[in-house]
Design an enzyme around this catalytic site. Structure first.
Site, PDB file in Angstrom:
ATOM      1  CB  SER A  61       8.096  -4.746   1.496  1.00 16.86           C
ATOM      2  OG  SER A  61       7.868  -4.033   0.305  1.00 16.86           O
TER       3      SER A  61
HETATM    4  N1  SAM Z   1       2.833  -2.561  -0.451  1.00 14.22           N
HETATM    5  C1  SAM Z   1       2.809  -3.815  -1.136  1.00 14.22           C
HETATM    6  C2  SAM Z   1       2.446  -4.986  -0.282  1.00 14.22           C
HETATM    7  O1  SAM Z   1       2.282  -4.814   0.941  1.00 14.22           O
HETATM    8  O2  SAM Z   1       2.299  -6.074  -0.836  1.00 14.22           O
HETATM    9  C3  SAM Z   1       4.111  -4.108  -1.844  1.00 14.22           C
HETATM   10  C4  SAM Z   1       4.333  -3.266  -2.989  1.00 14.22           C
HETATM   11  S1  SAM Z   1       5.501  -3.813  -4.148  1.00 14.22           S
HETATM   12  C5  SAM Z   1       7.027  -3.710  -3.319  1.00 14.22           C
HETATM   13  C6  SAM Z   1       5.461  -2.366  -5.194  1.00 14.22           C
HETATM   14  C7  SAM Z   1       4.181  -2.212  -5.960  1.00 14.22           C
HETATM   15  O3  SAM Z   1       4.201  -0.944  -6.619  1.00 14.22           O
HETATM   16  C8  SAM Z   1       3.995  -3.239  -7.057  1.00 14.22           C
HETATM   17  O4  SAM Z   1       2.764  -3.896  -6.889  1.00 14.22           O
HETATM   18  C9  SAM Z   1       4.016  -2.422  -8.345  1.00 14.22           C
HETATM   19  O5  SAM Z   1       3.181  -2.923  -9.357  1.00 14.22           O
HETATM   20  C10 SAM Z   1       3.547  -1.086  -7.836  1.00 14.22           C
HETATM   21  N2  SAM Z   1       3.877   0.068  -8.692  1.00 14.22           N
HETATM   22  C11 SAM Z   1       5.019   0.330  -9.369  1.00 14.22           C
HETATM   23  N3  SAM Z   1       4.903   1.499 -10.031  1.00 14.22           N
HETATM   24  C12 SAM Z   1       3.671   1.997  -9.740  1.00 14.22           C
HETATM   25  C13 SAM Z   1       2.955   3.159 -10.100  1.00 14.22           C
HETATM   26  N4  SAM Z   1       3.466   4.110 -10.901  1.00 14.22           N
HETATM   27  N5  SAM Z   1       1.705   3.326  -9.628  1.00 14.22           N
HETATM   28  C14 SAM Z   1       1.137   2.398  -8.818  1.00 14.22           C
HETATM   29  N6  SAM Z   1       1.754   1.265  -8.439  1.00 14.22           N
HETATM   30  C15 SAM Z   1       3.008   1.075  -8.882  1.00 14.22           C
END
Ligand code: SAM
Length: 218
Positions: A61
């Protein structure tokens, strides 16, 4: 590239000017090397005012959004925090700088493994990482004083509300697959109240209490 200088400019121009004022949060953003969490070919853009691709169709993000979510958690240093969506591990490192116990769940194994080894290499050895559907939370270590969801949900997943400790705070983007509102939920005497802090756009939270796989790709 002078990443230290870029980091200092990012804090000043993107965070402080937009109202991030928690000194502990700002100190952490001055410290954590964001360029280590992005693919090599994107390192030059690591401090840009936008999200970046980290592979598998996912993103790290925008720095401001990471800072706003972090500040909204009101961390004092001793909280047990659950993060849903480890992604690159950048937000996880920020949390680990600010509190004692960090648990992070990611549904995509390759991202989780990469983040886990990077975090260990960088010395964040106490962080616990798990590959699973984070909409179910991580029951084993619950309840949590803080929960942070870093993907866009259609609503706050009930298991996460259940695993939030009384007096706890959960920060989560809620809305459609294309745009959401960043919401702060507070639990008091079993009741949950929310307020909106910002409009935002996140990749979808996929899972049993989230969106179905493939949503947002159509
Ligand atoms: N916090 C992260 C960073 O600093 O890089 C960015 C996160 S990214 C915007 C959102 C993440 O949520 C993705 O890696 C995606 O695979 C994960 N995600 C989506 N649905 C999920 C779930 N049900 N459980 C765990 N992770 C999930």
């Amino acid at each position: 590239m002078d990443y230290k200088k870029l980091r200092q400019e990012m804090v000043k121009d993107q965070l402080i000017t937009r109202g991030i004022n928690d000194e502990r949060v700002l100190a952490t953003f001055y410290k954590v090397e964001r360029e280590k969490f992005v693919p090599c070919d994107l390192q030059k853009d690591a401090y840009g005012d936008f999200p970046l691709s980290i592979g598998e169709g996912q993103t790290i993000s925008q720095p401001y959004m990471v800072a706003l979510m972090t500040q909204s958690l009101e961390l004092k240093g001793c909280e047990r925090v659950l993060e849903i969506g480890t992604g690159s591990g950048y937000q996880t490192a920020i949390l680990a700088e600010l509190t004692e116990e960090v648990y992070s769940v990611e549904r995509i194994k390759s991202l989780s493994q990469k983040a886990d080894s990077l975090l260990k290499k960088m010395g964040y050895s106490k962080v616990k990482i798990f590959v699973s559907d984070g909409t179910m939370g991580w029951e084993k270590y619950s309840p949590y004083e803080r929960i942070l969801v870093t993907a866009g949900a259609k609503q706050a997943p009930q298991p996460l509300i259940n695993q939030l400790k009384d007096e706890g705070i959960m920060v989560i983007p809620v809305g459609s697959t294309y745009s959401q509102e960043l919401k702060v939920f507070r639990k008091k005497k079993g009741r949950v109240r929310s307020k909106t802090v910002e409009r935002c756009i996140f990749v979808p939270l996929i899972g049993k209490y989230g969106w179905s796989e493939g949503v947002g790709n159509e």
